[in-house]
Each structure stands twice: as structure tokens, then as C-alpha cells.
Design an enzyme around this catalytic site. Structure first.
Site, PDB file in Angstrom:
ATOM      1  N   CYS A   1       0.853  -1.177   0.000  1.00  0.00           N
ATOM      2  CA  CYS A   1       0.000   0.000   0.000  1.00  0.00           C
ATOM      3  C   CYS A   1       0.892   1.230   0.000  1.00  0.00           C
ATOM      4  CB  CYS A   1      -0.862   0.038   1.260  1.00  0.00           C
ATOM      5  SG  CYS A   1      -1.786  -1.475   1.519  1.00  0.00           S
TER       6      CYS A   1
ATOM      7  N   ARG B   1       1.530   1.869  -5.899  1.00  0.00           N
ATOM      8  CA  ARG B   1       1.708   0.870  -4.839  1.00  0.00           C
ATOM      9  C   ARG B   1       0.393   0.166  -4.473  1.00  0.00           C
ATOM     10  NH1 ARG B   1       6.363   1.359  -2.187  1.00  0.00           N
ATOM     11  NH2 ARG B   1       5.456   0.320  -0.387  1.00  0.00           N
TER      12      ARG B   1
ATOM     13  N   TRP C   1      -3.704  -1.709  -1.325  1.00  0.00           N
ATOM     14  CA  TRP C   1      -3.575  -2.904  -2.165  1.00  0.00           C
ATOM     15  C   TRP C   1      -3.951  -4.037  -1.222  1.00  0.00           C
ATOM     16  CZ3 TRP C   1      -2.638  -4.186  -7.127  1.00  0.00           C
ATOM     17  CH2 TRP C   1      -2.175  -5.469  -7.404  1.00  0.00           C
TER      18      TRP C   1
ATOM     19  N   ASN D   1       0.982  -0.229   6.250  1.00  0.00           N
ATOM     20  CA  ASN D   1       1.372  -1.028   5.083  1.00  0.00           C
ATOM     21  C   ASN D   1       2.126  -2.223   5.623  1.00  0.00           C
ATOM     22  OD1 ASN D   1       2.182  -1.889   2.520  1.00  0.00           O
ATOM     23  ND2 ASN D   1       4.007  -0.597   2.562  1.00  0.00           N
ATOM     24  N   GLY D   2       1.778  -3.431   5.167  1.00  0.00           N
ATOM     25  CA  GLY D   2       2.483  -4.622   5.636  1.00  0.00           C
ATOM     26  C   GLY D   2       1.492  -5.689   6.049  1.00  0.00           C
TER      27      GLY D   2
ATOM     28  N   GLU E   1      12.858 -20.321 -17.140  1.00  0.00           N
ATOM     29  CA  GLU E   1      12.498 -18.944 -16.802  1.00  0.00           C
ATOM     30  C   GLU E   1      13.614 -17.980 -17.229  1.00  0.00           C
ATOM     31  OE1 GLU E   1       9.996 -17.337 -16.147  1.00  0.00           O
ATOM     32  OE2 GLU E   1      10.648 -15.506 -15.173  1.00  0.00           O
TER      33      GLU E   1
ATOM     34  N   LYS F   1      13.075 -14.954 -19.845  1.00  0.00           N
ATOM     35  CA  LYS F   1      13.376 -13.570 -19.493  1.00  0.00           C
ATOM     36  C   LYS F   1      14.284 -12.959 -20.553  1.00  0.00           C
ATOM     37  CE  LYS F   1      11.239 -12.914 -17.282  1.00  0.00           C
ATOM     38  NZ  LYS F   1      10.008 -13.099 -16.628  1.00  0.00           N
TER      39      LYS F   1
ATOM     40  N   GLU G   1      12.438 -12.444 -23.937  1.00  0.00           N
ATOM     41  CA  GLU G   1      11.406 -11.393 -23.845  1.00  0.00           C
ATOM     42  C   GLU G   1      11.989  -9.992 -24.005  1.00  0.00           C
ATOM     43  OE1 GLU G   1       7.818 -12.124 -20.743  1.00  0.00           O
ATOM     44  OE2 GLU G   1       9.789 -12.403 -19.868  1.00  0.00           O
TER      45      GLU G   1
ATOM     46  N   HIS H   1      20.569 -35.522 -27.479  1.00  0.00           N
ATOM     47  CA  HIS H   1      19.484 -36.022 -28.319  1.00  0.00           C
ATOM     48  C   HIS H   1      19.063 -34.991 -29.365  1.00  0.00           C
ATOM     49  CE1 HIS H   1      19.319 -39.473 -25.747  1.00  0.00           C
ATOM     50  NE2 HIS H   1      19.136 -38.706 -24.675  1.00  0.00           N
TER      51      HIS H   1
ATOM     52  N   LYS I   1       1.666  -7.073 -20.497  1.00  0.00           N
ATOM     53  CA  LYS I   1       1.784  -7.578 -19.128  1.00  0.00           C
ATOM     54  C   LYS I   1       0.684  -8.589 -18.834  1.00  0.00           C
ATOM     55  CE  LYS I   1       3.415  -7.376 -14.927  1.00  0.00           C
ATOM     56  NZ  LYS I   1       4.636  -8.183 -14.879  1.00  0.00           N
TER      57      LYS I   1
HETATM   58  C1  G6P Z   1       2.040 -12.521 -20.291  1.00  0.00           C
HETATM   59  C2  G6P Z   1       3.215 -11.799 -19.660  1.00  0.00           C
HETATM   60  C3  G6P Z   1       4.142 -12.808 -18.972  1.00  0.00           C
HETATM   61  C4  G6P Z   1       3.349 -13.642 -17.974  1.00  0.00           C
HETATM   62  C5  G6P Z   1       2.169 -14.335 -18.641  1.00  0.00           C
HETATM   63  C6  G6P Z   1       1.254 -14.995 -17.643  1.00  0.00           C
HETATM   64  O1  G6P Z   1       2.473 -13.264 -21.370  1.00  0.00           O
HETATM   65  O2  G6P Z   1       3.935 -11.065 -20.616  1.00  0.00           O
HETATM   66  O3  G6P Z   1       5.173 -12.109 -18.288  1.00  0.00           O
HETATM   67  O4  G6P Z   1       4.192 -14.586 -17.374  1.00  0.00           O
HETATM   68  O5  G6P Z   1       1.377 -13.363 -19.337  1.00  0.00           O
HETATM   69  O6  G6P Z   1       0.721 -14.005 -16.842  1.00  0.00           O
HETATM   70  P1  G6P Z   1      -0.046 -14.262 -15.477  1.00  0.00           P
HETATM   71  O7  G6P Z   1      -0.529 -12.899 -15.078  1.00  0.00           O
HETATM   72  O8  G6P Z   1      -1.172 -15.192 -15.792  1.00  0.00           O
HETATM   73  O9  G6P Z   1       0.918 -14.843 -14.529  1.00  0.00           O
END
Ligand code: G6P
Length: 581
Positions: free
Chosen positions: A2, A27, A73, A99-100, A456, A460, A463, A479, A576
């Protein structure tokens, strides 16, 4: 997470606070509130954004030079007026924002209820006001009551409090951000510097556990016993854009660094929704997309190996075509945003088939929370950068808490501190990024629990750097993928000292012999010796290695993106939250 703010001075407090809340909105943005003291304390709060609520409730009509504000939040309790901050005690004379997460709120709340206190909200925050009231009823001064109350709290908190009759603000912080700003005849406190940067550039850095009392002309900082301590003010020279990102050039880098704090918050998450379900079901299906899918692979490994479950992990968009859940199936859907259409569709399909659905998400009241049976929140705060970083670590933290809280052999509380030590290698990782940023193909290898992290790392990198990156289990090289290895191709080998390390040494040698440039993330001396470059990780219980392997890969991707002059916060073609199938 928050945003909180407090002001005391000669200006109209409601103006300073409303403006500060707008800057803090990143936030949290589900409900907003303000309290102004002008002889009596006046609270206005409601569900909605800062703009909506401050306009509808006319915040700036409130007169007075002392006040506090909050943008929420949600973590404990749904976003609604009752749960919005500020909260108050039974009399309305002790008012505060927080906040926390107060971890021991259940026993503390019942202690207060037995003493006759009545609560208006479902939050963990409200009990703080009642505790201060209780100590004051017992005859202690407001200051000592505040200190005694803070002493009782376990968890993370930044607290900003008004007490009727006092022309000052009481504040405290522990494992949650709070800054103290010093102006001319005015003082501020806020979750971060940008909230008050247009009023002052002088700040007192508060340490974890500090308590302070601020008034128009003065501030005093105390330790948690109430002994006065000295904190030296610093001058900050930030542009407004830098300020928005907390001094970092990009949200992604800020969010990578924020992990130290948010893992702490995630480890305090309420995972009780998973307890009965994991006991009841032996057949479990996991559904997720992108980064969340990689978190699901870690969960799959742990559920199989340590809980004896039968588990499948399925990419959400594939789920309706390849899966046949029944009423005996528990489906765990993981989605940071809670809005990914593929994942929501998979959950709907699972429900139609009679399965029970538990969702792990970061966003309160997101779409997934309306279709799943049970919800666990990540407590990672809003993530702005498109590439997920802190929410991946928070997903891991919540998964580990679901499975291992109470296990004496697995010390989850050390994770934030360990991540801090990895972040100290940032400059070195930046230099490693410089060596690979002009490559066309980069490979990532892992085995066992490290393989999802290799996936992952590759995601990253592709992307945000647009370099072709693939992850393979070490043993799979021979293989097929081995044919792609030629002179100078970077291969990033995840080789923590665990049951996979001797086999990983073999994989490393296979690619090195064919000319690969090997970057190892390891704490195994033999691997270090063979690799061209090593990024070191500490020795840990092997089950915790995913946390420490993740951070260097995030930093590596970030710095490759920077070298290539790409904005890592806004990679091309990506969003996103993908709300279409
Ligand atoms: C999009 C974003 C990724 C994310 C994926 C799943 O492709 O660009 O960064 O991992 O969605 O998103 P979620 O909100 O379901 O974890």
C-alpha cells in the site's frame, strides 16, 4: 503493498496528502482514505482510485495542518469502504494507516475482543489502533502506548498514526518502507520519496525497527525500546522520473531489487486455503502461462517429491485439449495478474468437469478470484514491468510456504537475506551481460529443480533482449540440441551443488568440448573450475536453490537488454496481462 503518507506543517494537509497519494498510487489502487486533525479527527475513505475517491469525497475541502492518507492494495479483507484505511479504535481518537502484514493478528485481535474492543473491518491493521487505545486506557501516555503496541506486532509494518489531543504523528517501520522528510516548518512521512519530493529533498533514512515522532518543527527517532537514537539526514537529488522508479532507471530493475522486501511479504501470505485441499486430493493438475507456468513446474516437482502426489503441469492454453479433470482432481491455477484469458478459460473448463480449483494470484478481485473455489494471494504488490520478476519469486515463496511452513529443516526466513547477497554481485553480472549481448543464440541448461529456472532464465532473456534463447534439461543435449553448439555460443549452466551436479558437470564438458562459452551459476568448485565464468551462489538446503538461481538470470536479461538499447519495461509485441485467448 500500500502507499501511506503523513503531513504536519503550515500547509493545508489535505492538499499535500491528496497529491502525495496520487504519486503513491502505483503501490496500490483499490481503495483510498484520508484523516485530518483539526481539533477533532475527520476520516473520509472509499473503494476506488485516488482520483475517484478524493474527488467524490472532496478531500481537499478538509481544513487542518495535520493528517495521514492511504492508498490500498488489499491483503487482509476485500477492497471495500470498511476495509479501507485509515482505521480507528473504539473511540475514533486513535487513527492510523498501515502497510504490511501483521502475522500474529488472530491472537492479538481475540485478546482485544475479550477486553471488549469491537472491530469495524476485516483488516489486520485495525487492531493496532485498538491496542494503542487499550494501553492508553491502562493509563500509559500516547507515546508509550504506541511503543508498547509496536512491540507486540509480528510481521511487517509501516505505521503512521494520529492521536487526538496530540499535534504530532507517530510512525514506526519494520520490513516495510517508510521515509521521513524534513521541510522548513513541516515534516512528512511516506512509503517512498516521490510522494513528497516536490516539498523537500531532505530525508532521514529510517532503519528497520525505528520509531519516530514528528511535529511541525521537529522529529525524534527512537529504537524499539523507546531510547532516542540519532539518524543523519541526507539530501536527495532525483529527477521526477527517477523518483517514480525509486531511483532506478527502469521498473524492472526496481522490481528485481524489491524482491528482498516482497519475498518477506509473500512468506507472510495466508496460505490456509491450501491446507485441506492438499490433504484431500492426490491427483493434482497445475495450469498457468509464461513465467507462472515455470513456477508451476517447481510446484509440480515439490508436490511429487515431497508430498507423494500425482501431478501434471499444463500450459493453460493447451489445458482444455489435453486434460481430463474429474471431481477427484484438484486444479491449482497460477496467474500473477489473475486476468490471463488462457488461464481463466482453463479454470472454467476444470470447473465444468467438476474439479476443485485453487488459484494463486497477486491481484485482489481479479477475474480468476471469481471463478476459482479458493484463493491465495501473493502479496507482491503491483508489478509494472512487462517481464515478471518479483512476482515469480513471490510465487515460489508462496508455494514453499504452502508446502513447507512448519518444517524445521527448511528455513524459509533466510531467503530475503540470501537474495540480498546475490544482488551484491550486480556489477559483475552486468559485465557478464556485456560479453553475451551481441550473440544470436544462447542456451540454458538445468536438471531437476533447476530446469524450470533455466526455462524462466531463457524466457526472461528472449522477452527483453530479442536474443533466441532455449532451455534444455542437461541430459537432453545429446538427443539433438548439441548440433547447435559451435564456437563461442554462450551456454548458461545452472549447477548448484545438489544431486544433479555431477551430471551437470558432464553436460558442461559436452558443450565446452564443442566450443561453447560456458557461464555457470554454481557453488560447486569442480563446475567453477571448468566454466569460463562463474556466478557464485551460497551453499543452502538444495531445495531452496530456485530462489538464488533466479536472481542472476533476471539481472543478466536486464543488462543484456540495456546493452542492446531496448527498454526492458516495454518489450515489443508483449503485454503484461494477456486478456485474449
Ligand atoms: C504474459 C506476460 C508474462 C506472464 C504471462 C502470464 O504473457 O507477458 O510475463 O508470465 O502473461 O501471466 P499471469 O498474469 O497469468 O501470470
Amino acid at each position: 503493498m500500500c502507499g501511506i503518507i503523513g503531513y504536519v506543517g503550515s500547509k493545508r494537509a489535505s492538499d499535500v496528502i491528496t497529491e502525495g497519494l496520487k504519486r503513491l498510487e502505483y503501490r496500490g489502487y483499490d481503495s483510498v482514505g484520508i484523516a485530518i486533525y483539526n481539533g477533532g479527527i475527520h476520516i473520509r475513505k472509499e473503494k476506488g482510485t485516488v482520483e475517484e475517491v478524493s474527488t467524490a469525497l472532496q478531500f481537499t475541502n478538509l481544513d487542518g495542518h495535520l493528517g495521514i492518507g492511504h492508498t490500498r492494495w488489499a491483503t487482509h479483507g476485500a477492497p471495500c469502504k470498511d476495509n479501507a484505511h485509515p482505521h480507528h479504535d473504539c473511540t475514533g481518537k486513535v487513527v492510523l494507516v498501515h502497510n504490511g502484514v501483521i502475522e500474529n493478528f488472530i491472537p492479538l485481535k481475540s485478546e482485544l475482543e475479550k477486553k471488549g474492543h469491537r472491530f469495524n473491518s476485516e483488516t489486520d491493521t485495525e487492531l493496532i489502533a485498538h491496542f494503542i487505545e487499550q494501553y492508553m486506557n491502562d493509563g500509559l501516555s500516547p507515546f508509550i502506548s504506541f511503543i508498547r503496541t509496536v512491540e507486540r506486532l509480528k510481521g511487517s509494518y509501516s505505521i503512521v498514526s494520529l492521536i487526538e489531543g496530540e499535534d504530532k504523528i507517530y510512525i514506526a517501520r519494520k520490513n516495510s518502507p517508510l521515509i521521513l522528510g524534513v521541510g522548513k516548518d513541516e515534516m512528512f512521512c511516506a512509503s517512498d520519496i516521490p510522494a513528497v519530493l516536490n516539498h523537500t529533498k531532505t530525508f532521514v533514512p529510517l532503519e528497520e525497527g525505528d520509531i519516530a515522532v514528528i511535529s511541525k518543527l521537529d522529529y525524534t527517532v527512537y529504537d524499539h525500546f523507546g531510547n532516542q537514537i540519532k539518524r543523519t539526514p541526507i539530501e536527495i537529488n532525483w529527477s521526477s522520473e527517477m523518483a517514480e522508479k525509486g531511483g532506478y532507471p527502469h521498473f524492472m530493475l526496481k522490481e528485481i531489487h524489491d524482491q528482498v522486501h516482497f519475498i518477506y511479504e509473500s512468506l507472510a501470505a495466508d496460505v490456509s486455503a491450501s491446507e485441506d485441499l492438499l490433504n484431500l486430493f492426490d491427483n493434482i493438475q497445475l495450469v498457468a502461462a509464461g513465467t507462472s507456468y515455470h513456477a508451476s513446474l517447481v510446484l509440480k516437482y515439490l508436490l511429487q517429491k515431497f508430498k507423494g502426489k500425482t501431478v501434471e503441469s499444463i500450459i493453460a492454453s493447451e489445458y482444455p485439449f489435453v486434460s481430463f479433470p474429474t471431481k477427484d482432481t484438484l486444479v491449482i491455477a497460477i496467474s500473477q495478474s489473475g486476468e490471463t484469458a488462457d488461464t481463466i478459460q482453463a479454470v472454467r473448463y476444470a470447473k465444468q468437469c467438476g474439479a476443485k480449483v485453487l488459484a494463486l494470484t497477486n491481484v485482489v478481485q481479479s477475474s480468476i478470484t471469481r471463478v476459482a473455489d479458493k484463493i491465495i494471494y501473493l502479496n507482491a504488490g503491483p508489478e509494472v514491468s512487462v517481464a515478471a520478476t518479483k512476482t515469480f519469486s513471490s510465487q515460489l515463496a508462496v508455494i514453499y510456504k504452502m508446502l513447507f511452513s512448519g518444517d524445521k529443516n527448511i528455513d524459509l526466513s533466510q531467503i530475503p537475506q540470501i537474495i540480498e547477497t546475490i544482488l551484491q554481485q550486480e556489477e559483475f553480472i552486468r559485465s557478464v551481460a556485456a560479453q553475451i549481448s551481441n550473440k544470436k543464440n544462447i542456451f540454458f541448461l538445468g536438471r531437476g529443480l533447476s530446469y524450470p529456472i533455466a526455462m524462466e532464465g531463457a524466457l526472461k532473456l528472449k522477452e527483453i533482449s530479442y536474443i533466441h534463447a532455449e532451455a534444455y534439461p542437461g541430459g537432453e543435449l545429446k538427443h539433438g540440441p548439441l548440433s547447435l553448439i559451435e564456437n563461442g555460443v554462450p551456454v548458461i549452466v545452472l549447477a548448484p551443488d545438489d544431486e544433479t551436479s555431477s551430471k551437470m558437470l558432464g553436460s558442461l564438458k559436452e558443450v565446452k568440448t564443442r566450443g561453447a562459452y560456458v557461464i555457470a551459476i554454481t557453488n560447486n568448485p569442480e563446475i567453477e573450475k571448468e566454466a569460463h565464468i562463474s556466478i557464485n551462489i551460497p551453499h543452502l538446503n538444495p531445495i531452496l536453490y530456485p530462489f538464488v538461481l533466479t536472481i542472476p538470470l533476471q539481472l543478466l536479461a536486464y543488462y543484456v537488454s540495456i546493452r542492446k538499447d531496448i527498454d526492458p519495461d516495454r518489450p515489443r509485441n508483449l503485454a503484461k496481462s494477456v486478456t485474449v485467448e
